[in-house]
Design a protein around this motif. Sequence first.
Motif, PDB file in Angstrom:
ATOM      1  N   UNK A  81      41.205 -10.472  15.523  1.00  0.00           N
ATOM      2  CA  UNK A  81      42.300 -10.507  14.547  1.00  0.00           C
ATOM      3  C   UNK A  81      41.724 -10.171  13.184  1.00  0.00           C
ATOM      4  N   UNK A  82      42.326  -9.232  12.491  1.00  0.00           N
ATOM      5  CA  UNK A  82      41.859  -8.815  11.176  1.00  0.00           C
ATOM      6  C   UNK A  82      42.968  -9.058  10.166  1.00  0.00           C
ATOM      7  N   UNK A  83      42.653  -9.804   9.114  1.00  0.00           N
ATOM      8  CA  UNK A  83      43.601 -10.058   8.037  1.00  0.00           C
ATOM      9  C   UNK A  83      43.031  -9.489   6.743  1.00  0.00           C
ATOM     10  N   UNK A  84      43.834  -8.715   6.025  1.00  0.00           N
ATOM     11  CA  UNK A  84      43.447  -8.205   4.708  1.00  0.00           C
ATOM     12  C   UNK A  84      44.062  -9.144   3.687  1.00  0.00           C
ATOM     13  N   UNK A  85      43.207  -9.767   2.874  1.00  0.00           N
ATOM     14  CA  UNK A  85      43.698 -10.763   1.911  1.00  0.00           C
ATOM     15  C   UNK A  85      43.139 -10.478   0.523  1.00  0.00           C
ATOM     16  N   UNK A  86      43.639 -11.210  -0.458  1.00  0.00           N
ATOM     17  CA  UNK A  86      43.234 -11.021  -1.847  1.00  0.00           C
ATOM     18  C   UNK A  86      42.975 -12.365  -2.519  1.00  0.00           C
ATOM     19  N   UNK A  87      42.236 -12.324  -3.595  1.00  0.00           N
ATOM     20  CA  UNK A  87      42.016 -13.517  -4.414  1.00  0.00           C
ATOM     21  C   UNK A  87      43.175 -13.733  -5.396  1.00  0.00           C
ATOM     22  N   UNK A  88      44.019 -12.727  -5.554  1.00  0.00           N
ATOM     23  CA  UNK A  88      45.161 -12.852  -6.456  1.00  0.00           C
ATOM     24  C   UNK A  88      46.107 -13.945  -5.983  1.00  0.00           C
ATOM     25  N   UNK A  89      46.960 -14.389  -6.892  1.00  0.00           N
ATOM     26  CA  UNK A  89      47.936 -15.425  -6.542  1.00  0.00           C
ATOM     27  C   UNK A  89      49.206 -14.835  -5.947  1.00  0.00           C
ATOM     28  N   UNK A  90      49.433 -13.530  -6.133  1.00  0.00           N
ATOM     29  CA  UNK A  90      50.638 -12.890  -5.620  1.00  0.00           C
ATOM     30  C   UNK A  90      50.267 -11.896  -4.510  1.00  0.00           C
ATOM     31  N   UNK A  91      51.279 -11.459  -3.796  1.00  0.00           N
ATOM     32  CA  UNK A  91      51.077 -10.480  -2.728  1.00  0.00           C
ATOM     33  C   UNK A  91      51.410  -9.062  -3.184  1.00  0.00           C
ATOM     34  N   UNK A  92      51.305  -8.820  -4.469  1.00  0.00           N
ATOM     35  CA  UNK A  92      51.546  -7.473  -4.982  1.00  0.00           C
ATOM     36  C   UNK A  92      50.533  -6.516  -4.361  1.00  0.00           C
ATOM     37  N   UNK A  93      50.952  -5.288  -4.033  1.00  0.00           N
ATOM     38  CA  UNK A  93      50.013  -4.328  -3.443  1.00  0.00           C
ATOM     39  C   UNK A  93      48.800  -4.105  -4.343  1.00  0.00           C
ATOM     40  N   UNK A  94      47.664  -3.849  -3.714  1.00  0.00           N
ATOM     41  CA  UNK A  94      46.425  -3.582  -4.446  1.00  0.00           C
ATOM     42  C   UNK A  94      46.117  -2.098  -4.327  1.00  0.00           C
ATOM     43  N   UNK A  95      45.802  -1.450  -5.445  1.00  0.00           N
ATOM     44  CA  UNK A  95      45.528  -0.018  -5.458  1.00  0.00           C
ATOM     45  C   UNK A  95      44.046   0.265  -5.336  1.00  0.00           C
ATOM     46  N   UNK A  96      43.750   1.322  -4.577  1.00  0.00           N
ATOM     47  CA  UNK A  96      42.371   1.776  -4.433  1.00  0.00           C
ATOM     48  C   UNK A  96      41.968   2.583  -5.662  1.00  0.00           C
TER      49      UNK A  96
END
Length: 134
Positions: A81-96
């Motif tokens: 199982x692979x989950x892509x997560x962020x340290x941000x507080x929101x689930x706004x898309x992250x840009x490359x």
Amino acid sequence: MTGAAAIAPFLAIEQAAAQVNATIAPPTDTMTDDDHMNRMGDVFGPGVTGSERIMMLLYPGFTALDLVGPHYFFQCKFGARVDVITMRKTLAPISSDRQLAIALKTTMAKARPDYDLMAALTKYSFVVKNLHCR
């Protein structure tokens, strides 16, 4: 080389695959996930199945191939199982770094604590850590 001669190797591969498939029982409606994983191991051999939980930690400005390549590799390990997560507080898309936006399903704060591996992607590096080693 004629057209038939050019495709002969592919036809041989297709025939061999059909023979392998003929030896495998067809799926049933009662097949469990474990049955499916066992069957995949029978077809592809040992080491293709796994139950790892992998966290891919994403930061703004990441290089897209640093995410997509490892994500594809980890996800192809049947059962992982692979989950892509962020340290941000929101689930706004992250840009490359090239403006490819990735949508997220969870944040680090809400992520489950039972991951086996963490892959951290930054603008300058890609780090994988086994979370069970001290």
